[in-house]
Motif scaffolding. Structure first.
Motif, PDB file in Angstrom:
ATOM      1  N   ILE A 273      40.372  35.056  48.063  1.00  0.00           N
ATOM      2  CA  ILE A 273      41.784  35.312  47.754  1.00  0.00           C
ATOM      3  C   ILE A 273      41.901  36.127  46.468  1.00  0.00           C
ATOM      4  CG2 ILE A 273      43.956  34.220  47.081  1.00  0.00           C
ATOM      5  CD1 ILE A 273      43.196  31.908  49.006  1.00  0.00           C
ATOM      6  N   GLU A 274      41.117  35.769  45.448  1.00  0.00           N
ATOM      7  CA  GLU A 274      41.174  36.527  44.188  1.00  0.00           C
ATOM      8  C   GLU A 274      40.707  37.966  44.387  1.00  0.00           C
ATOM      9  OE1 GLU A 274      39.893  36.467  39.499  1.00  0.00           O
ATOM     10  OE2 GLU A 274      38.860  35.095  40.855  1.00  0.00           O
ATOM     11  N   ILE A 275      39.641  38.168  45.144  1.00  0.00           N
ATOM     12  CA  ILE A 275      39.144  39.518  45.398  1.00  0.00           C
ATOM     13  C   ILE A 275      40.193  40.341  46.146  1.00  0.00           C
ATOM     14  CG2 ILE A 275      37.434  40.847  46.701  1.00  0.00           C
ATOM     15  CD1 ILE A 275      35.437  38.567  46.024  1.00  0.00           C
TER      16      ILE A 275
ATOM     17  N   TYR B 208      47.941  25.930  47.424  1.00  0.00           N
ATOM     18  CA  TYR B 208      48.681  26.281  46.216  1.00  0.00           C
ATOM     19  C   TYR B 208      48.246  27.655  45.696  1.00  0.00           C
ATOM     20  CZ  TYR B 208      50.492  25.948  41.462  1.00  0.00           C
ATOM     21  OH  TYR B 208      51.147  26.191  40.276  1.00  0.00           O
ATOM     22  N   THR B 209      46.942  27.903  45.687  1.00  0.00           N
ATOM     23  CA  THR B 209      46.414  29.183  45.224  1.00  0.00           C
ATOM     24  C   THR B 209      46.892  30.316  46.117  1.00  0.00           C
ATOM     25  OG1 THR B 209      44.454  28.078  44.352  1.00  0.00           O
ATOM     26  CG2 THR B 209      44.305  30.454  44.681  1.00  0.00           C
ATOM     27  N   LEU B 210      46.869  30.104  47.417  1.00  0.00           N
ATOM     28  CA  LEU B 210      47.335  31.129  48.350  1.00  0.00           C
ATOM     29  C   LEU B 210      48.814  31.430  48.132  1.00  0.00           C
ATOM     30  CD1 LEU B 210      46.605  32.975  50.696  1.00  0.00           C
ATOM     31  CD2 LEU B 210      47.144  31.104  52.243  1.00  0.00           C
ATOM     32  N   ALA B 211      49.625  30.393  47.974  1.00  0.00           N
ATOM     33  CA  ALA B 211      51.066  30.590  47.749  1.00  0.00           C
ATOM     34  C   ALA B 211      51.323  31.325  46.439  1.00  0.00           C
ATOM     35  CB  ALA B 211      51.781  29.239  47.757  1.00  0.00           C
ATOM     36  N   CYS B 212      50.644  30.936  45.372  1.00  0.00           N
ATOM     37  CA  CYS B 212      50.842  31.614  44.082  1.00  0.00           C
ATOM     38  C   CYS B 212      50.380  33.055  44.127  1.00  0.00           C
ATOM     39  CB  CYS B 212      50.103  30.854  42.980  1.00  0.00           C
ATOM     40  SG  CYS B 212      50.897  29.297  42.550  1.00  0.00           S
ATOM     41  N   THR B 213      49.297  33.322  44.852  1.00  0.00           N
ATOM     42  CA  THR B 213      48.806  34.692  44.981  1.00  0.00           C
ATOM     43  C   THR B 213      49.831  35.554  45.708  1.00  0.00           C
ATOM     44  OG1 THR B 213      46.522  33.928  44.976  1.00  0.00           O
ATOM     45  CG2 THR B 213      46.925  36.125  45.839  1.00  0.00           C
TER      46      THR B 213
END
Length: 149
Positions: free
Chosen positions: A114-116, A8-13
């Protein structure tokens, strides 16, 4: 559940990145970035920082051993945990990385990566648009009109 959070985090990013590129492309049609585009980039960054804080808090609530650090609180202190992870997200996004809170679990480390990566892409987009932004400010600057007289 934690793997779902990772996907989910990867898709939203990816959606955040596409959103940022779209706004820059729309605002950069005449090689001029307007204030609305700049505000959209800032909103995108703020939403992303809050989004990552929620993801970190969710992972920590599922597996308290996923992060280590000071002031994370116990399971009954949701707001304290959220604000600790909001701080962690801002520090990670700005690439300061004090090290007082750090990921231990593999999925939490991947989300930090992913955030970085997202922060790096947004910074590159912002820096690449400075030339257009400078042109925009020069055209609307009251000092430009005074110096031409």
């Amino acid at each position: 559940m934690i793997n779902f959070i990772l996907v989910y985090t990867l898709a939203c990013t990816l959606l955040f990145i596409i959103f940022a590129f779209e706004n820059i492309a729309q605002g950069n049609e005449d090689n001029i970035i307007d204030s609305e585009t700049l505000l959209m980039i800032i909103y995108c960054i703020l939403i992303a920082v809050i989004f990552y804080a929620v993801m970190y808090t969710s992972i920590y609530r599922i597996n308290p051993k996923s992060f280590s650090g000071v002031n994370l609180g116990n399971n009954n202190e949701l707001m304290k945990q959220f604000f600790s992870f909001l701080y962690f997200s801002i520090v990670t996004f700005s690439t300061v990385g004090y090290g007082d809170i750090y990921p231990v679990y593999l999925v939490s480390r991947l989300i930090v990566i992913i955030e970085i990566t997202f922060a790096f892409i947004i910074v590159v987009i912002s820096i690449s648009s400075f030339t257009s932004l400078k042109k925009s400010f020069n055209k609307s600057s009251p000092f430009q009109k005074i110096s031409k007289k």
